[in-house]
Design a protein around this motif. Structure first.
Motif, short mmCIF file in Angstrom:
data_model
loop_
_atom_site.label_atom_id
_atom_site.label_comp_id
_atom_site.label_asym_id
_atom_site.label_seq_id
_atom_site.Cartn_x
_atom_site.Cartn_y
_atom_site.Cartn_z
N PRO A 198 0.84 -1.19 0.00
CA PRO A 198 0.00 0.00 0.00
C PRO A 198 0.88 1.25 0.00
CG PRO A 198 -0.67 -1.53 1.72
CD PRO A 198 0.60 -2.05 1.14
N ARG A 199 0.55 2.24 -0.82
CA ARG A 199 1.38 3.42 -0.99
C ARG A 199 1.74 4.07 0.35
NH1 ARG A 199 3.94 5.86 -4.37
NH2 ARG A 199 3.02 5.07 -6.25
N GLU A 200 0.80 4.16 1.24
CA GLU A 200 1.05 4.80 2.53
C GLU A 200 1.17 3.77 3.66
OE1 GLU A 200 1.71 8.04 2.77
OE2 GLU A 200 1.40 8.22 0.61
N ALA A 201 1.72 2.63 3.36
CA ALA A 201 1.87 1.58 4.38
C ALA A 201 2.69 2.11 5.56
CB ALA A 201 2.54 0.35 3.79
N PRO A 202 2.16 2.00 6.77
CA PRO A 202 2.93 2.45 7.92
C PRO A 202 4.18 1.60 8.10
CG PRO A 202 0.76 1.60 8.60
CD PRO A 202 0.87 1.46 7.11
N ALA A 203 5.22 2.24 8.59
CA ALA A 203 6.50 1.55 8.79
C ALA A 203 6.35 0.36 9.71
CB ALA A 203 7.54 2.52 9.31
N VAL A 204 5.48 0.44 10.71
CA VAL A 204 5.32 -0.68 11.63
C VAL A 204 4.74 -1.90 10.92
CG1 VAL A 204 5.19 0.70 13.75
CG2 VAL A 204 3.11 0.21 12.48
N LEU A 205 3.90 -1.68 9.90
CA LEU A 205 3.38 -2.79 9.11
C LEU A 205 4.50 -3.43 8.28
CD1 LEU A 205 1.08 -4.56 8.00
CD2 LEU A 205 0.64 -2.75 6.32
N LEU A 206 5.34 -2.60 7.68
CA LEU A 206 6.47 -3.12 6.91
C LEU A 206 7.39 -3.94 7.82
CD1 LEU A 206 7.32 0.04 4.79
CD2 LEU A 206 5.87 -1.90 4.15
N ARG A 207 7.62 -3.42 9.02
CA ARG A 207 8.47 -4.13 10.00
C ARG A 207 7.86 -5.48 10.34
NH1 ARG A 207 8.28 -3.35 16.31
NH2 ARG A 207 9.98 -4.71 16.93
N GLN A 243 5.82 -7.33 8.67
CA GLN A 243 5.91 -8.24 7.54
C GLN A 243 7.33 -8.77 7.35
OE1 GLN A 243 3.23 -9.44 6.10
NE2 GLN A 243 1.98 -8.09 7.36
N PHE A 244 8.32 -7.88 7.49
CA PHE A 244 9.71 -8.31 7.32
C PHE A 244 10.10 -9.30 8.42
CE2 PHE A 244 14.20 -8.08 8.38
CZ PHE A 244 14.72 -8.56 7.19
N VAL A 245 9.79 -8.99 9.67
CA VAL A 245 10.18 -9.86 10.79
C VAL A 245 9.53 -11.24 10.65
CG1 VAL A 245 10.01 -10.20 13.29
CG2 VAL A 245 10.75 -7.99 12.38
N GLU A 246 8.25 -11.27 10.29
CA GLU A 246 7.58 -12.56 10.10
C GLU A 246 8.25 -13.36 8.98
OE1 GLU A 246 3.39 -11.96 9.45
OE2 GLU A 246 3.11 -11.08 11.45
N TRP A 247 8.53 -12.68 7.86
CA TRP A 247 9.19 -13.36 6.74
C TRP A 247 10.56 -13.87 7.16
CZ3 TRP A 247 13.78 -12.52 4.27
CH2 TRP A 247 14.00 -13.26 3.10
N ALA A 248 11.33 -13.04 7.87
CA ALA A 248 12.68 -13.42 8.29
C ALA A 248 12.66 -14.65 9.18
CB ALA A 248 13.36 -12.25 9.00
N LYS A 249 11.72 -14.72 10.08
CA LYS A 249 11.64 -15.87 10.99
C LYS A 249 11.23 -17.14 10.25
CE LYS A 249 11.18 -13.22 15.14
NZ LYS A 249 10.44 -12.87 16.32
N GLU A 250 10.45 -17.00 9.19
CA GLU A 250 10.04 -18.15 8.39
C GLU A 250 11.10 -18.54 7.35
OE1 GLU A 250 6.31 -17.05 6.66
OE2 GLU A 250 5.29 -17.02 8.60
N ASN A 251 12.07 -17.67 7.12
CA ASN A 251 13.08 -17.89 6.07
C ASN A 251 14.48 -17.67 6.63
OD1 ASN A 251 11.45 -18.14 3.38
ND2 ASN A 251 10.47 -16.53 4.56
N GLU A 262 21.97 -10.00 1.09
CA GLU A 262 21.94 -8.57 1.37
C GLU A 262 20.53 -8.14 1.76
OE1 GLU A 262 24.23 -5.82 -0.87
OE2 GLU A 262 25.54 -7.41 -1.62
N ALA A 263 20.46 -7.20 2.68
CA ALA A 263 19.19 -6.78 3.26
C ALA A 263 18.21 -6.28 2.21
CB ALA A 263 19.43 -5.71 4.32
N ILE A 264 18.68 -5.53 1.24
CA ILE A 264 17.78 -4.98 0.24
C ILE A 264 17.06 -6.09 -0.54
CG2 ILE A 264 19.52 -4.71 -1.58
CD1 ILE A 264 16.73 -2.19 -0.83
N GLN A 265 17.74 -7.18 -0.80
CA GLN A 265 17.10 -8.31 -1.50
C GLN A 265 16.10 -9.01 -0.59
OE1 GLN A 265 17.19 -8.75 -4.61
NE2 GLN A 265 18.84 -7.35 -5.04
N ALA A 266 16.45 -9.11 0.69
CA ALA A 266 15.53 -9.74 1.65
C ALA A 266 14.26 -8.91 1.80
CB ALA A 266 16.23 -9.92 3.00
N VAL A 267 14.40 -7.59 1.80
CA VAL A 267 13.22 -6.73 1.88
C VAL A 267 12.33 -6.96 0.66
CG1 VAL A 267 12.41 -4.33 1.81
CG2 VAL A 267 14.31 -4.97 3.33
N ARG A 268 12.92 -7.04 -0.52
CA ARG A 268 12.13 -7.29 -1.73
C ARG A 268 11.38 -8.61 -1.62
NH1 ARG A 268 12.71 -10.30 -6.11
NH2 ARG A 268 14.89 -10.76 -5.69
#
Length: 124
Positions: free
Chosen positions: A81-90, A92-100, A107-113
């Motif tokens: 979402p264009r105005e996604a709050p940073a806490v939502l991005l966080r 999503q990233f933390v959940e993905w990181a724990k599952e992967n 590199e972090a930028i690829q993991a974020v993608r």
């Protein structure tokens, strides 16, 4: 061009003092790589901590950079979402990181993608 400016701003926010990285010859040493595990460590910082602030800024800047790249190249990696709050991005990233956990060495930028692609797939 805007993509490079944004990337430079992000790097500047996260980089240590440049003078500390100079070698005796006066040239600058390359900055250390920033891996997914490093970003996860920032994202697991305490509420209100500088570490957590760094995480949120990195995620916001990464998503903004990808949006700019997509607009210029007509690519689609994810549709956050264009105005996604940073806490939502966080979150999503933390959940993905724990599952992967096997992806934490990239590199972090690829993991974020990858995390944002899982969290916010584009509808065809």
């Amino acid at each position: 061009m805007r993509l490079f400016v944004l990337a430079g701003l992000v790097a500047g926010l996260l980089a240590p003092t440049v003078s500390a990285q100079q070698n005796p010859g006066g040239s600058l040493a390359p900055p250390p790589k920033f891996f997914a595990r490093d970003l996860l460590a920032l994202c697991e910082g305490a509420e209100g901590s500088p570490r957590l602030a760094g995480c949120l800024r990195y995620l916001q800047a990464s998503v903004a950079m990808y949006e700019m790249a997509v607009a210029e190249k007509e690519l689609t990696w994810f549709c956050a979402p264009r105005e996604a709050p940073a806490v939502l991005l966080r979150q999503q990233f933390v959940e993905w990181a724990k599952e992967n956990a096997d992806q934490m060495g990239q590199e972090a930028i690829q993991a974020v993608r990858l995390a944002m692609t899982d969290a916010f797939p584009c509808q065809e």
